[in-house]
Design an enzyme around this catalytic site. Structure first.
Site, PDB file in Angstrom:
ATOM      1  N   THR A   1       4.978   8.981   1.403  1.00  0.00           N
ATOM      2  CA  THR A   1       4.196   8.090   0.543  1.00  0.00           C
ATOM      3  C   THR A   1       3.638   6.902   1.326  1.00  0.00           C
ATOM      4  O   THR A   1       2.944   6.069   0.766  1.00  0.00           O
ATOM      5  CB  THR A   1       5.059   7.571  -0.622  1.00  0.00           C
ATOM      6  OG1 THR A   1       6.174   6.841  -0.087  1.00  0.00           O
ATOM      7  CG2 THR A   1       5.533   8.700  -1.508  1.00  0.00           C
TER       8      THR A   1
ATOM      9  N   ARG B   1       0.812  -1.222   0.000  1.00  0.00           N
ATOM     10  CA  ARG B   1       0.000   0.000   0.000  1.00  0.00           C
ATOM     11  C   ARG B   1       0.846   1.274   0.000  1.00  0.00           C
ATOM     12  O   ARG B   1       0.299   2.366  -0.060  1.00  0.00           O
ATOM     13  CB  ARG B   1      -0.949   0.003   1.192  1.00  0.00           C
ATOM     14  CG  ARG B   1      -2.057  -1.017   1.043  1.00  0.00           C
ATOM     15  CD  ARG B   1      -3.096  -0.867   2.098  1.00  0.00           C
ATOM     16  NE  ARG B   1      -2.516  -0.305   3.303  1.00  0.00           N
ATOM     17  CZ  ARG B   1      -2.972  -0.440   4.524  1.00  0.00           C
ATOM     18  NH1 ARG B   1      -4.049  -1.107   4.726  1.00  0.00           N
ATOM     19  NH2 ARG B   1      -2.364   0.104   5.549  1.00  0.00           N
ATOM     20  N   ASN B   2       2.173   1.140   0.070  1.00  0.00           N
ATOM     21  CA  ASN B   2       3.003   2.343  -0.036  1.00  0.00           C
ATOM     22  C   ASN B   2       2.877   2.859  -1.464  1.00  0.00           C
ATOM     23  O   ASN B   2       2.951   2.106  -2.429  1.00  0.00           O
ATOM     24  CB  ASN B   2       4.458   2.053   0.312  1.00  0.00           C
ATOM     25  CG  ASN B   2       5.251   3.327   0.504  1.00  0.00           C
ATOM     26  OD1 ASN B   2       5.371   4.136  -0.411  1.00  0.00           O
ATOM     27  ND2 ASN B   2       5.786   3.519   1.693  1.00  0.00           N
ATOM     28  N   ARG B   3       2.723   4.152  -1.584  1.00  0.00           N
ATOM     29  CA  ARG B   3       2.440   4.745  -2.895  1.00  0.00           C
ATOM     30  C   ARG B   3       3.698   5.198  -3.640  1.00  0.00           C
ATOM     31  O   ARG B   3       3.611   5.807  -4.704  1.00  0.00           O
ATOM     32  CB  ARG B   3       1.459   5.899  -2.707  1.00  0.00           C
ATOM     33  CG  ARG B   3       0.121   5.360  -2.174  1.00  0.00           C
ATOM     34  CD  ARG B   3      -0.758   6.373  -1.576  1.00  0.00           C
ATOM     35  NE  ARG B   3      -0.200   6.888  -0.338  1.00  0.00           N
ATOM     36  CZ  ARG B   3      -0.757   7.847   0.389  1.00  0.00           C
ATOM     37  NH1 ARG B   3      -1.884   8.401  -0.005  1.00  0.00           N
ATOM     38  NH2 ARG B   3      -0.211   8.270   1.512  1.00  0.00           N
TER      39      ARG B   3
END
Length: 176
Positions: A140, A42-44
């Site tokens: 992020t 889920r880190n962008r």
């Protein structure tokens, strides 16, 4: 979660052509498991860079390294070792810095981008006497839920804009 001592176990990504350095704080549990940066699904970070450079999101470690080097981006973290509970940046204690000079002495870095407040805090603590051109960007991390992808994109696209030659004066600090 219990606080444990961890050491950064994988090297930075850079070469003699890198002009941008992006620094995180310390690898998350998922990144430590994968032995590479921004491993939490889920880190962008990776989707964001891919959107900025209008490319497909890299998936494998090899694709990610090639993406970074193709765009003259160096990537590392500020902290080499610390006591930390899981992936909680707020739990970091007794941090020891990574030696950024190995990158700064090899590559013609024009700008350092700090991925979030924790990276900025520790970077400025460890490297406050250096006259390096740095800028803090919003994290992020999925923990930074207040920042939508669109808001992150609007802030992070400065990487592309700055790389096109519109630099800030050396030593000047900027935050978004």
């Amino acid at each position: 979660m219990e606080i444990q001592l961890h050491t950064h176990e994988f090297p930075p990504v850079y070469d003699e052509n890198s002009r941008i350095l992006i620094l995180g704080s310390f690898p998350s549990v998922k990144s430590r498991e994968q032995q590479f940066f921004y491993g939490h699904p889920r880190n962008r970070f990776w989707p964001l860079l891919a959107a900025i450079y209008q490319e497909i999101v890299p998936v494998t470690v090899e694709e990610k390294k090639a993406f970074l080097l193709r765009h003259r981006i160096a990537l590392w973290d500020v902290i080499d070792s610390c006591e930390i509970a899981g992936s909680s940046d707020s739990s970091i204690r007794n941090a020891v810095p990574c030696d950024l000079r190995q990158i700064m002495d090899t590559a013609p870095i024009r700008k350092i981008y700090l991925n979030g407040g924790t990276a900025a805090k520790w970077y400025r603590k460890f490297w406050k006497n250096e006259n390096w051109n740095d800028m803090q960007l919003p994290s992020t991390s999925p923990a930074n839920a207040a920042w939508t992808f669109e808001k992150l994109f609007a802030s992070w696209k400065t990487i592309l804009e700055q790389d096109e030659g519109n630099e800030f004066p050396v030593g000047e600090k900027h935050e978004i």
